[in-house]
Design a protein around this motif. Structure first.
Motif, PDB file in Angstrom:
ATOM      1  N   ALA A   1      74.464  36.129  25.454  1.00  0.00           N
ATOM      2  CA  ALA A   1      74.088  34.750  24.797  1.00  0.00           C
ATOM      3  C   ALA A   1      72.346  35.211  24.628  1.00  0.00           C
ATOM      4  CB  ALA A   1      73.469  33.924  25.443  1.00  0.00           C
ATOM      5  N   LYS A   2      72.501  34.581  23.180  1.00  0.00           N
ATOM      6  CA  LYS A   2      71.138  34.778  21.983  1.00  0.00           C
ATOM      7  C   LYS A   2      70.513  33.365  22.132  1.00  0.00           C
ATOM      8  CE  LYS A   2      70.739  39.039  20.581  1.00  0.00           C
ATOM      9  NZ  LYS A   2      70.971  39.784  22.040  1.00  0.00           N
ATOM     10  N   MET A   3      69.509  32.907  22.648  1.00  0.00           N
ATOM     11  CA  MET A   3      68.892  32.065  22.377  1.00  0.00           C
ATOM     12  C   MET A   3      67.511  31.452  21.518  1.00  0.00           C
ATOM     13  SD  MET A   3      69.254  30.245  26.335  1.00  0.00           S
ATOM     14  CE  MET A   3      70.337  32.172  26.703  1.00  0.00           C
TER      15      MET A   3
ATOM     16  N   LEU B   1      61.016  23.685  29.614  1.00  0.00           N
ATOM     17  CA  LEU B   1      61.660  23.731  30.176  1.00  0.00           C
ATOM     18  C   LEU B   1      60.885  25.490  30.814  1.00  0.00           C
ATOM     19  CD1 LEU B   1      65.033  23.349  29.203  1.00  0.00           C
ATOM     20  CD2 LEU B   1      64.307  23.136  32.059  1.00  0.00           C
ATOM     21  N   VAL B   2      60.215  25.982  29.377  1.00  0.00           N
ATOM     22  CA  VAL B   2      59.710  27.256  29.625  1.00  0.00           C
ATOM     23  C   VAL B   2      58.522  27.564  29.384  1.00  0.00           C
ATOM     24  CG1 VAL B   2      61.668  28.444  28.386  1.00  0.00           C
ATOM     25  CG2 VAL B   2      59.740  27.829  26.875  1.00  0.00           C
TER      26      VAL B   2
ATOM     27  N   ALA C   1      69.903  36.476  26.906  1.00  0.00           N
ATOM     28  CA  ALA C   1      69.823  36.080  27.986  1.00  0.00           C
ATOM     29  C   ALA C   1      68.777  36.166  29.012  1.00  0.00           C
ATOM     30  CB  ALA C   1      71.254  35.820  28.660  1.00  0.00           C
ATOM     31  N   GLU C   2      68.799  37.341  29.335  1.00  0.00           N
ATOM     32  CA  GLU C   2      67.800  37.731  30.165  1.00  0.00           C
ATOM     33  C   GLU C   2      66.679  37.448  30.118  1.00  0.00           C
ATOM     34  OE1 GLU C   2      67.672  39.098  33.462  1.00  0.00           O
ATOM     35  OE2 GLU C   2      70.280  38.942  33.207  1.00  0.00           O
ATOM     36  N   ASP C   3      66.263  37.242  29.171  1.00  0.00           N
ATOM     37  CA  ASP C   3      64.568  37.020  28.563  1.00  0.00           C
ATOM     38  C   ASP C   3      64.623  35.369  29.142  1.00  0.00           C
ATOM     39  OD1 ASP C   3      63.390  38.975  28.485  1.00  0.00           O
ATOM     40  OD2 ASP C   3      63.574  38.876  26.329  1.00  0.00           O
ATOM     41  N   ALA C   4      65.902  34.479  28.652  1.00  0.00           N
ATOM     42  CA  ALA C   4      65.814  32.749  29.565  1.00  0.00           C
ATOM     43  C   ALA C   4      65.947  32.526  30.611  1.00  0.00           C
ATOM     44  CB  ALA C   4      66.725  32.442  28.706  1.00  0.00           C
ATOM     45  N   LEU C   5      66.672  33.609  31.221  1.00  0.00           N
ATOM     46  CA  LEU C   5      66.993  33.670  32.863  1.00  0.00           C
ATOM     47  C   LEU C   5      64.939  34.078  33.115  1.00  0.00           C
ATOM     48  CD1 LEU C   5      68.361  33.314  35.579  1.00  0.00           C
ATOM     49  CD2 LEU C   5      68.165  35.553  35.167  1.00  0.00           C
TER      50      LEU C   5
END
Ligand code: COA
Length: 261
Positions: free
Chosen positions: A129-131, A153-154, A171-175
């Motif tokens: 995923a990309k956000m 959230l961030v 996705a890893e960065d979003a996590l």
């Protein structure tokens, strides 16, 4: 439920909504927003439904944003109306639903897509995923709650950077940022979301609804979340689920919640 741009499936007490415009990367046009509202409303009123998973069809996109073709010719007042109606019909509506709503982000979640995911109570993502919130690259800003929910959230600094650069994060960065709670493979995404739901629905849905209201209260202007918590906490004592939960615990049994106020 028959819709043009979304699919709604029910499996026992779990509902899944799939945004289904793969040729347009599931972009949210006004029909899709109205259909989503209607589906959420029907599921909210359906006593048998205990949780909702939202995802996108195909492996490429969750939702690649609001439908740019639909608003490209809009003037100022139409822009105001677009954001206000969308926020009321979908984004605020989902956030305040009494049943848990989980976004399973299976691909691009951009603009209105990330805003929809952020309106859900929490998010899980596929590792592909990309956000991002790329609106400023189009000369506009996020209008479906993105400038408010992303900082929640961030944190403000990361939200500023994401919005100003219009970039996409992995996705890893979003996590790491706390934007999503779990990352897994594409194949395991829905099973993971369902596994989390299975843990949720063991608990009292009446208490879960009260917890959603109390948590959301802390983010509402002019509302004291601690006071709402006190009221909701007290209200729980009058429910059948409270009697069942505490009695079962004291008798060393598993509760059998009636899920009734
Ligand atoms: N609104 C309307 N249509 C969209 C869309 C959107 N937000 N996102 C994708 N589409 C459409 C494309 O126009 C294209 O339609 P076409 O085949 O009729 O030309 C189709 O979906 C496939 O998209 P395409 O851009 O060809 O795929 P790609 O793999 O090259 O790129 C993205 C994928 C996600 C990087 C790219 O589609 C994109 O940047 N989309 C817009 C993201 C955005 O700015 N969202 C915020 C909107 S406020």
């Amino acid at each position: 439920m028959k819709f043009e741009n979304i699919l709604v499936e029910k499996n026992n007490s779990l509902a899944q909504i799939t945004i289904n415009r793969p040729k347009k990367l599931n972009a949210l046009n006004s029909t899709t927003i109205k259909e989503l509202h209607e589906a959420f409303e029907l599921l909210e009123d359906d006593e048998n439904m205990r949780a909702i998973i939202v995802t996108g069809s195909g492996e490429k996109a969750f939702v690649a944003g609001a439908d740019i073709a639909e608003f490209a010719h809009f003037a100022e007042q139409e822009g105001v109306n677009l954001a206000r109606e969308g926020q009321e019909l979908l984004f605020n509506y989902v956030e305040n639903l009494s049943k848990p709503v989980i976004a399973a982000i299976n691909g691009f979640a951009l603009g209105g897509g990330l805003e929809l995911a952020m309106s859900c109570h929490f998010r899980v993502a596929a590792d592909t995923a990309k956000m991002g919130l790329p609106e400023v690259s189009l000369g506009v800003i996020p209008g479906y709650g993105g400038t408010q929910r992303l900082p929640q959230l961030v944190g403000k600094g990361k939200a500023m950077e994401m919005i100003m650069t219009a970039g996409m994060i992995s996705a890893e960065d979003a996590l790491q940022f706390g934007l999503v709670n779990h990352v897994t493979t594409q194949e395991e995404l829905l099973p993971l979301a369902e596994k989390i739901v299975s843990k949720i629905i063991r608990n009292s849905s009446v208490a879960i609804s009260a917890a959603i209201r109390a948590i959301n209260a802390g983010f509402e202007d002019g509302v004291n979340g601690f006071n709402v918590e006190i009221e909701e906490f007290g209200g729980s004592f009058g429910t059948e689920d409270f009697t069942e939960g505490t009695t079962a615990f004291l008798n060393k049994k598993k509760p059998n919640f009636l899920n009734k106020n």
